[in-house]
Design an enzyme around this catalytic site. Structure first.
Site, PDB file in Angstrom:
ATOM      1  N   GLU A 161       0.829  -1.223   0.000  1.00 28.37           N
ATOM      2  CA  GLU A 161       0.000   0.000   0.000  1.00 28.37           C
ATOM      3  C   GLU A 161       0.856   1.263   0.000  1.00 28.37           C
ATOM      4  O   GLU A 161       0.693   2.160   0.841  1.00 28.37           O
ATOM      5  CB  GLU A 161      -0.961  -0.012   1.188  1.00 28.37           C
ATOM      6  CG  GLU A 161      -1.968  -1.152   1.103  1.00 28.37           C
ATOM      7  CD  GLU A 161      -3.115  -1.039   2.105  1.00 28.37           C
ATOM      8  OE1 GLU A 161      -2.942  -0.337   3.110  1.00 28.37           O
ATOM      9  OE2 GLU A 161      -4.163  -1.665   1.871  1.00 28.37           O
ATOM     10  N   GLU A 175      -5.431  -8.254  -1.421  1.00 29.25           N
ATOM     11  CA  GLU A 175      -6.086  -8.085  -0.120  1.00 29.25           C
ATOM     12  C   GLU A 175      -7.526  -7.695  -0.358  1.00 29.25           C
ATOM     13  O   GLU A 175      -7.806  -6.804  -1.167  1.00 29.25           O
ATOM     14  CB  GLU A 175      -5.443  -6.967   0.701  1.00 29.25           C
ATOM     15  CG  GLU A 175      -4.343  -7.405   1.598  1.00 29.25           C
ATOM     16  CD  GLU A 175      -3.869  -6.293   2.525  1.00 29.25           C
ATOM     17  OE1 GLU A 175      -4.716  -5.623   3.156  1.00 29.25           O
ATOM     18  OE2 GLU A 175      -2.650  -6.103   2.598  1.00 29.25           O
TER      19      GLU A 175
HETATM   20  C1  BG6 Z   1      -4.512  -3.029   4.656  1.00 29.72           C
HETATM   21  C2  BG6 Z   1      -3.202  -3.543   5.158  1.00 29.72           C
HETATM   22  O1  BG6 Z   1      -4.434  -1.673   4.738  1.00 29.72           O
HETATM   23  O2  BG6 Z   1      -5.665  -3.341   5.344  1.00 29.72           O
HETATM   24  C3  BG6 Z   1      -3.275  -4.668   6.151  1.00 29.72           C
HETATM   25  O3  BG6 Z   1      -2.338  -3.859   4.098  1.00 29.72           O
HETATM   26  C4  BG6 Z   1      -4.452  -4.429   7.083  1.00 29.72           C
HETATM   27  O4  BG6 Z   1      -2.057  -4.762   6.819  1.00 29.72           O
HETATM   28  C5  BG6 Z   1      -5.720  -4.419   6.255  1.00 29.72           C
HETATM   29  O5  BG6 Z   1      -4.538  -5.349   8.112  1.00 29.72           O
HETATM   30  C6  BG6 Z   1      -6.975  -4.266   7.055  1.00 29.72           C
HETATM   31  O6  BG6 Z   1      -6.891  -3.137   7.856  1.00 29.72           O
HETATM   32  P1  BG6 Z   1      -7.065  -3.184   9.427  1.00 29.72           P
HETATM   33  O7  BG6 Z   1      -6.643  -1.855   9.883  1.00 29.72           O
HETATM   34  O8  BG6 Z   1      -8.487  -3.450   9.673  1.00 29.72           O
HETATM   35  O9  BG6 Z   1      -6.173  -4.268   9.907  1.00 29.72           O
END
Ligand code: BG6
Length: 479
Positions: free
Chosen positions: A176, A377
């Protein structure tokens, strides 16, 4: 309807600092991620300059993947995963970032993880840096604000590329990377924290400092890609962008321009550099409107040109709206907020749920670049209930995954070259933004609670069994 290709990379993802634990074991040094306390939606995580006695730091034990990786990868194989995305923790290899030679025990750990994946025929997708860097480099150089950090990063890349050249084909440079275009992103992504002690809500970084540091990180990404292409032609190198599509709040032309500007800076500014090898046309105006002067040295432009990626990867969680109206409610997001969309529902953490936004994003990205795309993701953070019989009925997560996988299938039918999907996440892990465990994403439940208690016992959720079916039928039947 064509659907997913036969060799589609059905996968799942994790990140080192959110799962491994063992933060000071076998020679590992402290990373920036190790300096974040636990928190919640209301009580923000605190970034501390040293470890404070009365605080809980959830990355220190994570979900103990360091000692459970065999069991976890076995469950990955039983799930039928074709791909597994994980990150290497830079501080296992170079504990402070500046050592001359790497830490052998750290290298061995990832050898073992990769061997285990290989044993089950699972393709690794490795993120080189996922929201962490050696704290030593923060102390010494204030993270990516210094050009010297590029050299230290390249030492790290040289070592891991050489060591794992026969075990890893797919690499992502920085997780990211575009978060640093926002005021708070540099806290987690750029290590611009030398003198900072405070909450994630209070942190902000001025635009000059963060865009210069981001320039260094973009150079580092390009150099890593070039090194790979020159020495390891079998590697496939990808970028990684937190892609958020912005819709105009109304059909007023001003709102359309506002949404366009927002996407230019957040989504396209970095990815144009990483895919096309140069800053986009609108960057100059953005810099001059904001009095930013990027120190671009002779040779920098060539490096960016020579280090363009082979495929585009993104995380996708939400869409937002943009426009000129002042009184519209805000919608929460990862490192950025935006206007709430009246047509969308949100998760318990206020993230807007929008599978069509994924189809829209994939079409936008493919129209712009025409290179293969991976969604690395995508998932739902939710509170899960552990039943007395140790079952977890997470239908809401299944619904989320189903609708987003359908959106991917539709985008493939639109003509997008989508080659893989690694949902977030494989196992429950520490939330990056809040430091909670109770914001659970995994297909597998882990008995680890917000206060650090728990046995680390692993239990398959209903979503695990559902995803197994989807992989088995290659996404042709999503029921
Ligand atoms: C993304 C990241 O921004 O979102 C992850 O690459 C992160 O590391 C995921 O865990 C979900 O966000 P969060 O803050 O709910 O863990």
């Amino acid at each position: 309807m064509s659907g997913f290709k036969k060799d589609f990379l059905w996968g799942s993802a994790i990140a080192a600092n959110q799962v491994e634990g063992a933060w000071n074991v076998d020679g590992k040094g402290p990373s920036t991620a190790d300096m974040f306390t636990s928190g919640s939606q209301k009580n923000p995580r605190i970034f501390t300059k040293s470890i404070e006695n009365n605080k809980y730091y959830p990355s220190h034990d994570g979900v103990d993947f360091y000692h459970h990786y065999k069991e976890d990868i076995k469950m990955a194989s039983e799930l039928g995963l074709k791909a597994f995305r994980f990150s290497i923790n830079w501080t296992r290899i170079f504990p402070t970032g500046i050592e001359d030679s790497p830490n052998e025990l750290g290298l061995k750990f990832y050898d073992s993880v990769l061997d285990e994946l290989n044993r089950f025929n699972i393709e690794p997708i490795v993120t080189i840096s996922h929201f962490e860097m050696p704290y030593g480099l923060v102390d010494k150089l204030n993270g990516w604000s210094s050009r010297k950090t590029i050299d230290y990063f390249m030492n790290y890349c040289q070592i891991i590329f050489k060591r794992y050249q026969h075990k890893v084909k797919y690499w992502l440079t920085f997780n990211e990377i575009n978060n640093s275009t926002t005021v708070s992103g540099p806290l987690i992504s750029l290590g611009l924290t030398k003198d900072y002690r405070g909450t994630v809500f209070d942190y902000s970084c001025d635009i000059q400092t963060r865009l210069q540091a981001l320039h260094h990180q973009l150079l580092a990404s390009a150099k890593a890609v070039k090194l790979a292409h020159d020495k390891y032609p079998q590697f496939k190198m990808g970028n990684m962008v937190a892609f958020i599509p912005y819709y105009p709040y109304t059909s007023a032309p001003e709102d359309i321009l506002a949404a366009n500007n927002q996407m230019n800076i957040l989504d396209w500014y970095v990815s144009d550099v990483q895919v096309r090898g140069l800053y986009p046309y609108f960057a100059k105006k953005y810099w001059s409107d904001n009095d930013v002067k990027i120190d671009i040295l002779p040779g920098d432009e060539d490096i960016l040109k020579q280090g363009t990626v082979d495929f585009y990867s993104l995380s996708y969680y939400m869409s937002m709206c943009a426009g000129l109206q002042k009184k519209v409610a805000k919608s929460a997001g990862n490192f950025i907020d935006g206007m709430k969309n009246p047509y969308l529902k949100s998760s318990e953490w206020g993230w807007q749920l929008d599978p069509d936004g994924l189809r829209y994003s994939l079409n936008q990205i493919y129209a712009r670049y025409q290179i293969p795309i991976m969604v690395v993701e995508n998932g739902l953070g939710a509170v899960d209930k552990l039943e007395a019989n140790e079952k977890i009925h997470d239908d809401y997560r299944i619904d989320y995954l189903r609708s987003h996988i359908k959106a991917m299938r539709d985008s493939i039918d639109d003509g997008v070259d989508l080659i893989g999907y690694t949902n977030w996440s494989f196992i429950d892990l520490v939330s990056a933004s809040t430091g909670e465990m109770s914001k659970r994403y995994g297909l597998i439940y882990i008995d680890k609670q917000d206060d650090g208690t728990g046995s680390f016992k692993r239990l398959r959720k209903d979503s695990y069994y559902w995803y197994k079916k989807i992989i088995d039928n290659n996404g042709s039947d999503l029921e």
